[in-house]
Design a protein around this motif. Structure first.
Motif, PDB file in Angstrom:
ATOM      1  N   THR A   1       0.810  -1.221  -0.142  1.00 24.87           N
ATOM      2  CA  THR A   1       0.112  -0.059   0.054  1.00 24.87           C
ATOM      3  C   THR A   1       0.794   1.197  -0.157  1.00 24.87           C
ATOM      4  O   THR A   1       0.030   2.472   0.028  1.00 24.87           O
ATOM      5  CB  THR A   1      -1.003   0.032   1.174  1.00 24.87           C
ATOM      6  OG1 THR A   1      -0.148   0.108   2.564  1.00 24.87           O
ATOM      7  CG2 THR A   1      -1.901  -0.911   1.042  1.00 24.87           C
ATOM      8  N   HIS A   2       2.030   1.024   0.033  1.00 28.09           N
ATOM      9  CA  HIS A   2       3.163   2.229   0.001  1.00 28.09           C
ATOM     10  C   HIS A   2       4.220   2.072  -0.755  1.00 28.09           C
ATOM     11  O   HIS A   2       5.342   1.507   0.359  1.00 28.09           O
ATOM     12  CB  HIS A   2       3.187   2.782   1.538  1.00 28.09           C
ATOM     13  CG  HIS A   2       3.377   4.238   1.636  1.00 28.09           C
ATOM     14  ND1 HIS A   2       2.824   5.290   1.797  1.00 28.09           N
ATOM     15  CD2 HIS A   2       4.543   4.967   1.469  1.00 28.09           C
ATOM     16  CE1 HIS A   2       3.051   6.346   2.048  1.00 28.09           C
ATOM     17  NE2 HIS A   2       4.252   6.194   1.778  1.00 28.09           N
ATOM     18  N   THR A   3       4.590   2.397  -1.567  1.00 27.06           N
ATOM     19  CA  THR A   3       6.102   2.068  -2.163  1.00 27.06           C
ATOM     20  C   THR A   3       6.314   3.319  -3.353  1.00 27.06           C
ATOM     21  O   THR A   3       5.465   3.739  -4.144  1.00 27.06           O
ATOM     22  CB  THR A   3       6.211   0.890  -3.277  1.00 27.06           C
ATOM     23  OG1 THR A   3       7.477   0.915  -3.672  1.00 27.06           O
ATOM     24  CG2 THR A   3       4.877   0.723  -4.236  1.00 27.06           C
ATOM     25  N   HIS A   4       7.333   4.046  -3.046  1.00 28.83           N
ATOM     26  CA  HIS A   4       7.968   5.171  -4.030  1.00 28.83           C
ATOM     27  C   HIS A   4       8.791   4.356  -5.150  1.00 28.83           C
ATOM     28  O   HIS A   4      10.074   4.715  -5.295  1.00 28.83           O
ATOM     29  CB  HIS A   4       8.767   6.006  -3.137  1.00 28.83           C
ATOM     30  CG  HIS A   4       8.359   6.521  -1.983  1.00 28.83           C
ATOM     31  ND1 HIS A   4       7.654   7.924  -1.972  1.00 28.83           N
ATOM     32  CD2 HIS A   4       7.798   6.052  -0.724  1.00 28.83           C
ATOM     33  CE1 HIS A   4       6.952   7.938  -0.891  1.00 28.83           C
ATOM     34  NE2 HIS A   4       7.351   6.975   0.022  1.00 28.83           N
ATOM     35  N   LEU A   5       8.165   3.817  -6.062  1.00 26.66           N
ATOM     36  CA  LEU A   5       8.789   3.078  -7.098  1.00 26.66           C
ATOM     37  C   LEU A   5       9.478   4.098  -8.044  1.00 26.66           C
ATOM     38  O   LEU A   5      10.345   3.880  -8.665  1.00 26.66           O
ATOM     39  CB  LEU A   5       7.742   2.463  -8.180  1.00 26.66           C
ATOM     40  CG  LEU A   5       7.431   0.769  -7.668  1.00 26.66           C
ATOM     41  CD1 LEU A   5       6.240   0.425  -8.397  1.00 26.66           C
ATOM     42  CD2 LEU A   5       8.553   0.047  -8.056  1.00 26.66           C
ATOM     43  N   TYR A   6       9.142   5.402  -8.121  1.00 23.96           N
ATOM     44  CA  TYR A   6       9.537   6.374  -8.992  1.00 23.96           C
ATOM     45  C   TYR A   6      10.715   7.157  -8.482  1.00 23.96           C
ATOM     46  O   TYR A   6      11.514   7.859  -8.882  1.00 23.96           O
ATOM     47  CB  TYR A   6       8.649   7.382  -9.113  1.00 23.96           C
ATOM     48  CG  TYR A   6       8.063   8.210  -7.863  1.00 23.96           C
ATOM     49  CD1 TYR A   6       8.622   8.882  -7.131  1.00 23.96           C
ATOM     50  CD2 TYR A   6       6.714   7.561  -7.397  1.00 23.96           C
ATOM     51  CE1 TYR A   6       8.070   9.486  -5.800  1.00 23.96           C
ATOM     52  CE2 TYR A   6       6.267   8.134  -6.278  1.00 23.96           C
ATOM     53  CZ  TYR A   6       6.898   9.041  -5.338  1.00 23.96           C
ATOM     54  OH  TYR A   6       6.561   9.514  -4.219  1.00 23.96           O
ATOM     55  N   ASP A   7      11.020   6.781  -7.215  1.00 20.25           N
ATOM     56  CA  ASP A   7      12.486   7.288  -6.268  1.00 20.25           C
ATOM     57  C   ASP A   7      13.727   7.026  -7.213  1.00 20.25           C
ATOM     58  O   ASP A   7      13.711   5.855  -7.856  1.00 20.25           O
ATOM     59  CB  ASP A   7      12.515   6.559  -5.156  1.00 20.25           C
ATOM     60  CG  ASP A   7      13.770   7.047  -4.098  1.00 20.25           C
ATOM     61  OD1 ASP A   7      14.797   6.969  -4.319  1.00 20.25           O
ATOM     62  OD2 ASP A   7      13.241   8.093  -3.602  1.00 20.25           O
ATOM     63  N   ALA A   8      14.375   8.098  -7.131  1.00 13.28           N
ATOM     64  CA  ALA A   8      15.707   7.973  -8.101  1.00 13.28           C
ATOM     65  C   ALA A   8      16.531   6.686  -7.673  1.00 13.28           C
ATOM     66  O   ALA A   8      16.972   6.051  -8.753  1.00 13.28           O
ATOM     67  CB  ALA A   8      16.729   9.051  -7.884  1.00 13.28           C
ATOM     68  N   GLU A   9      16.515   6.108  -6.402  1.00 12.43           N
ATOM     69  CA  GLU A   9      17.041   4.661  -6.332  1.00 12.43           C
ATOM     70  C   GLU A   9      16.821   3.779  -6.995  1.00 12.43           C
ATOM     71  O   GLU A   9      17.408   2.499  -7.096  1.00 12.43           O
ATOM     72  CB  GLU A   9      17.115   4.559  -4.660  1.00 12.43           C
ATOM     73  CG  GLU A   9      17.747   5.555  -3.805  1.00 12.43           C
ATOM     74  CD  GLU A   9      17.910   5.154  -2.419  1.00 12.43           C
ATOM     75  OE1 GLU A   9      17.943   4.173  -2.082  1.00 12.43           O
ATOM     76  OE2 GLU A   9      18.023   6.179  -1.602  1.00 12.43           O
TER      77      GLU A   9
ATOM     78  N   ASP B   1      16.193   2.614 -12.384  1.00 14.54           N
ATOM     79  CA  ASP B   1      16.673   1.871 -13.371  1.00 14.54           C
ATOM     80  C   ASP B   1      16.261   0.583 -13.119  1.00 14.54           C
ATOM     81  O   ASP B   1      16.587  -0.413 -13.926  1.00 14.54           O
ATOM     82  CB  ASP B   1      18.109   1.951 -13.168  1.00 14.54           C
ATOM     83  CG  ASP B   1      18.853   3.355 -13.472  1.00 14.54           C
ATOM     84  OD1 ASP B   1      18.112   4.211 -14.312  1.00 14.54           O
ATOM     85  OD2 ASP B   1      19.835   3.827 -13.060  1.00 14.54           O
ATOM     86  N   GLU B   2      15.555   0.089 -12.078  1.00 16.30           N
ATOM     87  CA  GLU B   2      15.088  -1.302 -11.860  1.00 16.30           C
ATOM     88  C   GLU B   2      13.565  -1.166 -11.704  1.00 16.30           C
ATOM     89  O   GLU B   2      13.153  -2.514 -11.105  1.00 16.30           O
ATOM     90  CB  GLU B   2      15.790  -1.713 -10.127  1.00 16.30           C
ATOM     91  CG  GLU B   2      17.340  -1.298 -10.271  1.00 16.30           C
ATOM     92  CD  GLU B   2      17.930  -1.748  -8.606  1.00 16.30           C
ATOM     93  OE1 GLU B   2      17.080  -2.032  -8.073  1.00 16.30           O
ATOM     94  OE2 GLU B   2      19.171  -1.586  -8.729  1.00 16.30           O
ATOM     95  N   GLN B   3      12.827  -0.324 -12.177  1.00 17.88           N
ATOM     96  CA  GLN B   3      11.591  -0.504 -11.983  1.00 17.88           C
ATOM     97  C   GLN B   3      10.882  -1.745 -12.568  1.00 17.88           C
ATOM     98  O   GLN B   3      10.024  -2.632 -11.917  1.00 17.88           O
ATOM     99  CB  GLN B   3      10.811   0.796 -12.517  1.00 17.88           C
ATOM    100  CG  GLN B   3      11.123   1.938 -12.073  1.00 17.88           C
ATOM    101  CD  GLN B   3      10.559   3.119 -12.650  1.00 17.88           C
ATOM    102  OE1 GLN B   3      10.144   3.254 -13.784  1.00 17.88           O
ATOM    103  NE2 GLN B   3      10.608   4.562 -12.248  1.00 17.88           N
ATOM    104  N   ASP B   4      11.343  -2.046 -13.929  1.00 17.73           N
ATOM    105  CA  ASP B   4      10.484  -3.055 -14.338  1.00 17.73           C
ATOM    106  C   ASP B   4      10.766  -4.400 -13.627  1.00 17.73           C
ATOM    107  O   ASP B   4      10.092  -5.682 -13.519  1.00 17.73           O
ATOM    108  CB  ASP B   4      11.108  -3.231 -15.863  1.00 17.73           C
ATOM    109  CG  ASP B   4      10.352  -2.216 -16.826  1.00 17.73           C
ATOM    110  OD1 ASP B   4      10.033  -1.296 -16.122  1.00 17.73           O
ATOM    111  OD2 ASP B   4      10.543  -2.484 -17.905  1.00 17.73           O
ATOM    112  N   ILE B   5      12.207  -4.687 -13.074  1.00 17.30           N
ATOM    113  CA  ILE B   5      12.545  -5.700 -12.545  1.00 17.30           C
ATOM    114  C   ILE B   5      12.102  -5.989 -11.244  1.00 17.30           C
ATOM    115  O   ILE B   5      11.553  -6.913 -11.053  1.00 17.30           O
ATOM    116  CB  ILE B   5      14.228  -5.916 -12.315  1.00 17.30           C
ATOM    117  CG1 ILE B   5      15.021  -5.803 -13.673  1.00 17.30           C
ATOM    118  CG2 ILE B   5      14.802  -6.846 -11.444  1.00 17.30           C
ATOM    119  CD1 ILE B   5      16.430  -5.608 -13.677  1.00 17.30           C
TER     120      ILE B   5
END
Length: 259
Positions: A5-13, A16-20
């Motif tokens: 219910t709470h994840t910062h997927l767009y964070d700079a960290e 580069d690994e969003q899809d994975i």
């Protein structure tokens, strides 16, 4: 099915690994990932993820208290412009943060109250950040609560008494990796909190659970947090998944999320 219910997927960290990371989450049974906003700069990257993964990733909108500065009114205007977007699932994350700085206390409070009013007007759940300010956030919510406001305190860190106040206000607790740490106050607190008032979160890329503490967090670790709750509540892992998913569905009740 598990829900983060709470994840910062767009964070700079994580960029580069969003899809994975999304695929690893799906492989772990975490099928829905909810993203809170921070300020106007994070809106575009956040919504781009929702557009690319419309069945898995969902966007909230709000001005995070740590991003409240002199220009907060301009920031709120940019956020308000998106409130009519039918794919916004919540107002968040919003609230007060008295841990990092007290320089903008008044501005934080004004921004918080404005965004509560939006949550009421648009009938959206409110996702609250309350670091070192749980009592103050509860006091504001209490004055605004008219019986229709859905409130989720993300990364809950208040006392048991405050948790009971939150529940009395119709609210819920977001529990993440902190509950797995050797020194935490959540274990004793949760023994007094009904399981149906709990949802799971990562706050990724922060606050990774043991055994990944100190490393980058990700949504695939939700079942690890679930396992800890299963031990605390003395129920099966499947019951934790079912209960926390059901509660998430009650809070975030837009049909397109669950179809």
């Amino acid at each position: 099915m598990w829900i983060d219910t709470h994840t910062h997927l767009y964070d700079a960290e994580s960029i580069d690994e969003q899809d994975i990371q999304i695929q690893q989450a799906i492989d772990a049974g975490v099928t829905k990932l909810f993203m809170p906003n921070c300020d106007s700069t994070t809106i575009a990257p956040m919504m781009a993820i929702s557009n690319r993964f419309p069945k898995q990733c969902f966007s909230m909108i709000g001005l995070h208290p740590c991003y409240v500065k002199e220009n907060y009114k301009e920031e709120l205007q940019k956020i308000e412009a998106l409130l009519g977007n039918e794919h916004i699932i919540a107002i968040g994350e919003v609230g007060l943060d008295y841990y990092w700085s007290r320089d903008y206390d008044l501005e934080q409070r004004m921004a918080f109250e404005q965004q509560i009013d939006w949550a009421l007007a648009y009938q959206l759940p409110l996702i609250i950040h309350s670091r070192s300010s749980t009592k103050e956030c509860l006091d504001i919510v209490r004055k605004k609560q008219n019986g229709s406001l859905k409130v989720l305190f993300h990364c809950y860190s208040g006392t048991l008494e405050e948790a009971k106040r939150l529940i009395d206000l119709g609210g819920y607790l977001g529990i993440g990796g902190v509950v797995t740490y050797k020194k935490n106050t959540l274990e004793a607190l949760l023994k007094e909190v009904p399981l149906e008032k709990i949802v799971l979160e990562t706050d990724a890329p922060y606050l990774a659970p043991v055994p990944y503490r100190g490393k980058k967090n990700q949504s695939a670790y939700i079942p690890i947090i679930g396992q800890k709750l299963a031990e605390l509540y003395q129920v099966s892992l499947e019951q934790i998944a079912m209960s926390t998913t059901k509660t998430a569905q009650l809070i975030f009740d837009k049909d397109f999320i669950w179809s």
